[in-house]
Design a protein around this motif. Sequence first.
Motif, PDB file in Angstrom:
ATOM      1  N   VAL A   6      -2.864   4.136   6.169  1.00 27.22           N
ATOM      2  CA  VAL A   6      -2.563   2.832   6.762  1.00 27.22           C
ATOM      3  C   VAL A   6      -2.054   3.036   8.187  1.00 27.22           C
TER       4      VAL A   6
ATOM      5  N   ASP B 153     -10.988  -2.281   7.205  1.00 31.84           N
ATOM      6  CA  ASP B 153     -10.988  -1.234   6.181  1.00 31.84           C
ATOM      7  C   ASP B 153     -12.294  -0.466   6.231  1.00 31.84           C
TER       8      ASP B 153
ATOM      9  N   LEU C  12      -4.723   6.321   0.531  1.00 30.59           N
ATOM     10  CA  LEU C  12      -5.032   5.300   1.550  1.00 30.59           C
ATOM     11  C   LEU C  12      -4.227   5.586   2.802  1.00 30.59           C
TER      12      LEU C  12
ATOM     13  N   GLN D  91      -0.178   3.911  -2.578  1.00 32.14           N
ATOM     14  CA  GLN D  91      -1.565   4.380  -2.503  1.00 32.14           C
ATOM     15  C   GLN D  91      -1.610   5.635  -1.631  1.00 32.14           C
TER      16      GLN D  91
ATOM     17  N   SER E 238       0.810  -1.224   0.000  1.00 36.31           N
ATOM     18  CA  SER E 238       0.000   0.000   0.000  1.00 36.31           C
ATOM     19  C   SER E 238       0.842   1.273   0.000  1.00 36.31           C
TER      20      SER E 238
ATOM     21  N   MET F  21      -7.623  -3.050  -0.236  1.00 37.16           N
ATOM     22  CA  MET F  21      -7.355  -1.920  -1.127  1.00 37.16           C
ATOM     23  C   MET F  21      -8.324  -1.903  -2.306  1.00 37.16           C
TER      24      MET F  21
ATOM     25  N   THR G 149      -4.620  -6.777  -0.120  1.00 33.63           N
ATOM     26  CA  THR G 149      -5.008  -6.489  -1.512  1.00 33.63           C
ATOM     27  C   THR G 149      -6.516  -6.382  -1.647  1.00 33.63           C
TER      28      THR G 149
END
Length: 525
Positions: free
Chosen positions: A367, A427, A365, A362, A359, A397, A394
């Motif tokens: 994290v 998530d 995103l 990204q 990630s 995401m 994965t």
Amino acid sequence: MHAHSIAGFMSAWVVAYVAIATFCFVARRRRERLRGREAEFVLFGLFCLALSVHTAGAAALHVMRDAALVRIALLASDVGRLLGAALLVHVVAQLSQVRLVPRALFAIYGAAALLGVASVIEHVRQFDTVAEAPVTLLGLSVVEVATPPHPLGAVVSLGSFAAAIFGATVFVRGALRGRADLLPSLWGSIALVVSTSYDGLYGVLGQCKPLTSPYGYAAFVMGVVMSLLSRYVALRERLEERASELKERSAEVARAYEELRAAQAELVRKEQLAAVGELSAVIAHEVRNPLAIITTAVATLRREGLGEDDRQTLLGILDEEASRLNRLVGDLLRYARPVRCERQLVSPREIVERALALSQNQTSLKVTLVEPEPVERIHADPMLLRQVFENIVTNAMQAMPTGGSLTVTLVPHAESGVSGVEVRIADTGEGMDTSVRDRALDPFFTTRAAGTGLGLAIVARIVDAHGGRLSIQSDVGAGTEVRIFLPQQGEPTPGRRSVPPEINRTSSLPPMPVEVRRAFAGRKA
């Protein structure tokens, strides 16, 4: 001569009473005793001991002539007769299953104790009034110790008579209600009524006669023993009938189980064929789509006058579809291949950090890796665990194409007494509804056009191979949280599997229960 014969007969019954009492006490202490019979054995044993004292005293009166010994024999006979009468009532109630209230038992035993004390006092007061006199007993002339009649002796005789009447009445009622096992006790109680009525009659009339109650008690005890024997014989017959019935039912269960195994074998075969057919259809569908695209691209490439840009575009399509086919075949091989864990001491945090490296590119995103307290190392396969966490990261995401938040939490955890670590991956994506969540671990189930539906199925197999547990919590619009528990030593966690555990046996049928297997084996023999 008659006196010594009678004394010998009574002495034999004294020995029999002691033997019966010993048997009752020993039988009570045996481990295989029936529950609820302890009081019955104890009472009957005490009753026989009381009768042994009474009968021994009566036997001594026929042969002893020493004043002191005679007085002791008289006292023993009266005390044994009093205690025997009180225990007689209790024994009869116990055998006939007649409930006596505690107040009644207290009154009976209290009266016996008071009469016993009074008897002791009476014998002490009349210590010197002992003489020998010829008496007639059932037509026999017997020289026996004679004592002046007194009201207390009459009361004791009448008390014994009342106890005998109670026993006869209870046994008559039981026999009339169909209790055939009480018939021998009934005949014995009738003999006891006759003997105690004889003693009571002459006690009231003030005539000195030898006691006949020892003979009545002997008949009564014999009847009770016969009743107990008939009861246990009947119980044994019922147990044999039940055992025969149980054996027949066990054979029926074995036959039914055999039929069930055959039907289940047929069902498993059909399910296997259906699974193979479904798998073939899925693979055919997954393979035909890229093959159709590849066929179309190849046919287009064969056309004359195709421009270089179009050629490069078609070659890119061919490369993409070939990769898709390769990924599908790889997933199928990984799913079908047995999971072999090469365990070593690894750090869960390090493996999770490597998976989160996916990630890094990204930017939309966020994290977060949370570890409230340091988690211990575990024995696991690092490559397989990395595949697990990379697959889940994965998926997370892909569930947040426009960005979101991905939070990974590592906490020490224990399940069913097994310590380990739990990894929670949450998530803020689109989430899953109930139908999708329930099928998330099914092979070939996917909601994405480019997916094979084997990712989470492979993850579940890897987690189970480590003895762990995988669970998914998700709601539409509320994101998804995947929880993975990994034991520290890699031992299986009983009853907490992600998918049904694999059973190492040659048959696909469930194991036969031990009881049914034994019955089935006995039937075959």
